[in-house]
Design an enzyme around this catalytic site. Structure first.
Site, PDB file in Angstrom:
ATOM      1  NE  ARG A 103       7.030 -40.467 -33.649  1.00 50.73           N
ATOM      2  CZ  ARG A 103       6.301 -40.261 -32.562  1.00 50.73           C
ATOM      3  NH1 ARG A 103       6.584 -40.904 -31.444  1.00 50.73           N
ATOM      4  NH2 ARG A 103       5.289 -39.423 -32.575  1.00 50.73           N
ATOM      5  CG  ASP A 199      -2.788 -47.816 -34.614  1.00 59.34           C
ATOM      6  OD1 ASP A 199      -3.344 -47.568 -35.709  1.00 59.34           O
ATOM      7  OD2 ASP A 199      -1.561 -47.755 -34.450  1.00 59.34           O
ATOM      8  CG  ASP A 202      -3.083 -51.135 -36.242  1.00 59.30           C
ATOM      9  OD1 ASP A 202      -2.596 -51.079 -37.393  1.00 59.30           O
ATOM     10  OD2 ASP A 202      -2.380 -51.271 -35.226  1.00 59.30           O
TER      11      ASP A 202
END
Length: 208
Positions: A103, A199, A202
């Site tokens: 992003r 997440d 992660d």
């Protein structure tokens, strides 16, 4: 409008609960994500087209069925990698492509930084894999980029979706079927899915 299917098999629900728990460690998290991908493969493949093929059994010749199209799994890096081997365990002939998105911090628009696909991707059924459908931005951009390369048959495969992400993906690409293990409540102010599972990248790979 493409289909929106929640694959809510009891075993999937059980394993999804395991990966939602904050105390679940990397090894168990990764294994459960793979197993959910494997279980979801049954529903994802339910309408795969078949063709007749003549074979010979130890007894006689016979006409039976086989998959009519190649299957290509395309994970969005990096979290999408977590489901690939699980799906391939059920569809071992599937090929794998890759698409990397990040992003842009200024525009907040997803940008493709890496792409690698099999030569026959345009004539294949493509399973676009990304565990979290939050705002839908990455999935929409990935589908747009696949279509720009000539891919016509795309199915989105994920673990957890927010209603906002489903609505956005359906609006941008109404021809894409969406398969997810859960439709969660909403997004919070930071764009995380509630209740979600944190997440996913992660937690899969032990990074922060």
């Amino acid at each position: 409008m493409g289909k929106f299917i929640i694959v809510d098999h009891p075993l999937i629900k059980h394993k999804l609960t395991n990966i939602r728990k904050k105390e679940t460690k990397t090894k168990d998290f990764y294994e459960n994500v793979q197993e959910i991908g494997s279980l979801m493969a049954y529903e994802i493949s339910r309408d795969f087209p078949l063709r007749d093929v003549e074979i010979e059994t130890p007894i006689c010749k016979t006409v039976q069925k086989e998959l009519a199209q190649e299957i290509v799994i395309v994970p969005i890096l990096r979290a999408g990698l977590g489901m690939v081997d699980g799906i391939r365990s059920m569809i071992p002939s599937a090929k794998v492509g890759f698409i990397g998105m990040y992003r842009d911090e200024t525009t907040l628009v997803p940008v493709e930084y890496y792409a690698k696909f099999p030569n026959d991707v345009t004539s294949s059924i493509v399973l676009l894999v990304d565990p979290m459908l939050a705002t839908g931005g990455s999935a929409i951009a990935a589908v747009t980029n696949l279509k720009a390369r000539g891919v016509k048959n795309i199915k989105y495969v994920g673990l957890v979706a927010a209603p906002e992400g489903v609505k956005a993906l359906q609006k941008a690409h109404p021809d894409v079927d969406i398969y997810t293990a859960s439709l969660d409540e909403r997004l919070n102010e930071d764009g995380y899915i509630i209740p979600g599972l944190g997440d996913c990248g992660d937690r899969l790979f032990g990074t922060k």
